[in-house]
Design a protein around this motif. Structure first.
Motif, short mmCIF file in Angstrom:
data_model
loop_
_atom_site.label_atom_id
_atom_site.label_comp_id
_atom_site.label_asym_id
_atom_site.label_seq_id
_atom_site.Cartn_x
_atom_site.Cartn_y
_atom_site.Cartn_z
N MET A 23 0.93 -1.24 0.10
CA MET A 23 0.01 -0.28 -0.07
C MET A 23 0.78 1.07 -0.11
SD MET A 23 -2.54 -1.18 2.87
CE MET A 23 -4.00 -0.22 2.42
N GLU A 24 1.04 2.14 -0.72
CA GLU A 24 1.03 3.50 -0.75
C GLU A 24 0.88 4.29 0.23
OE1 GLU A 24 1.82 7.37 -3.37
OE2 GLU A 24 2.02 5.20 -4.38
N VAL A 25 1.40 4.53 1.38
CA VAL A 25 1.32 5.96 2.71
C VAL A 25 2.34 7.07 2.40
CG1 VAL A 25 1.17 6.10 5.24
CG2 VAL A 25 0.25 4.27 4.18
N ALA A 26 1.02 7.58 2.46
CA ALA A 26 2.16 9.35 2.64
C ALA A 26 3.62 8.87 1.59
CB ALA A 26 3.16 9.45 3.46
N GLY A 27 2.87 9.15 -0.17
CA GLY A 27 3.86 8.39 -0.95
C GLY A 27 5.04 7.67 -0.95
N VAL A 28 4.94 6.86 0.10
CA VAL A 28 5.99 5.34 0.38
C VAL A 28 4.97 4.08 0.42
CG1 VAL A 28 7.76 4.76 2.26
CG2 VAL A 28 7.27 6.97 2.20
N LYS A 29 5.79 3.07 -0.61
CA LYS A 29 5.32 1.44 -0.76
C LYS A 29 5.82 1.26 0.53
CE LYS A 29 4.75 2.01 -5.09
NZ LYS A 29 4.56 1.73 -7.00
N VAL A 30 4.58 0.43 1.49
CA VAL A 30 4.94 -0.59 3.21
C VAL A 30 4.59 -1.41 2.13
CG1 VAL A 30 5.62 1.46 3.88
CG2 VAL A 30 4.02 0.64 3.86
N ARG A 31 4.49 -2.09 3.08
CA ARG A 31 4.21 -3.41 2.99
C ARG A 31 3.27 -3.89 4.42
NH1 ARG A 31 4.34 -8.10 -0.06
NH2 ARG A 31 5.96 -7.65 -2.09
N VAL A 32 1.66 -4.30 3.84
CA VAL A 32 1.01 -4.43 4.63
C VAL A 32 -0.39 -5.68 5.42
CG1 VAL A 32 -1.36 -2.84 6.08
CG2 VAL A 32 0.58 -1.45 4.58
N LEU A 33 0.11 -6.14 6.89
CA LEU A 33 -0.25 -7.51 7.04
C LEU A 33 -1.83 -7.67 6.98
CD1 LEU A 33 1.20 -9.68 8.17
CD2 LEU A 33 1.18 -8.99 10.82
#
Length: 72
Positions: A23-33
């Motif tokens: 997912m993208e959070v504040a322009g940063v792609k992160v992996r979400v459990l």
């Protein structure tokens, strides 16, 4: 945001990678459990703050599953 080396019964990042989505959070792609795994981790942690949120998380998961069932 929880950043942990292990969760539950010593599950590491690699063990959980298959149950994540990017997912993208504040322009940063992160992996979400995934929500089901988050629930499992909170059950295993068994802390007051985790127990306090479990009802809401379980209900949210039920609603998501019902939505998927209705869409099929």
């Amino acid at each position: 945001l929880d950043v942990m080396a292990t969760i539950g019964h010593e599950l590491a990042y690699g063990d959980l990678l298959g149950d994540t989505q990017v997912m993208e959070v504040a322009g940063v792609k992160v992996r979400v459990l995934g929500l089901a795994t988050i629930i499992l981790s909170k059950e295993q942690a068994n802390r007051d703050k985790d127990r306090a949120t479990l009802h809401l998380l379980r209900r949210t998961l039920q609603m998501k599953q019902a939505e998927r069932g209705a869409a099929s």
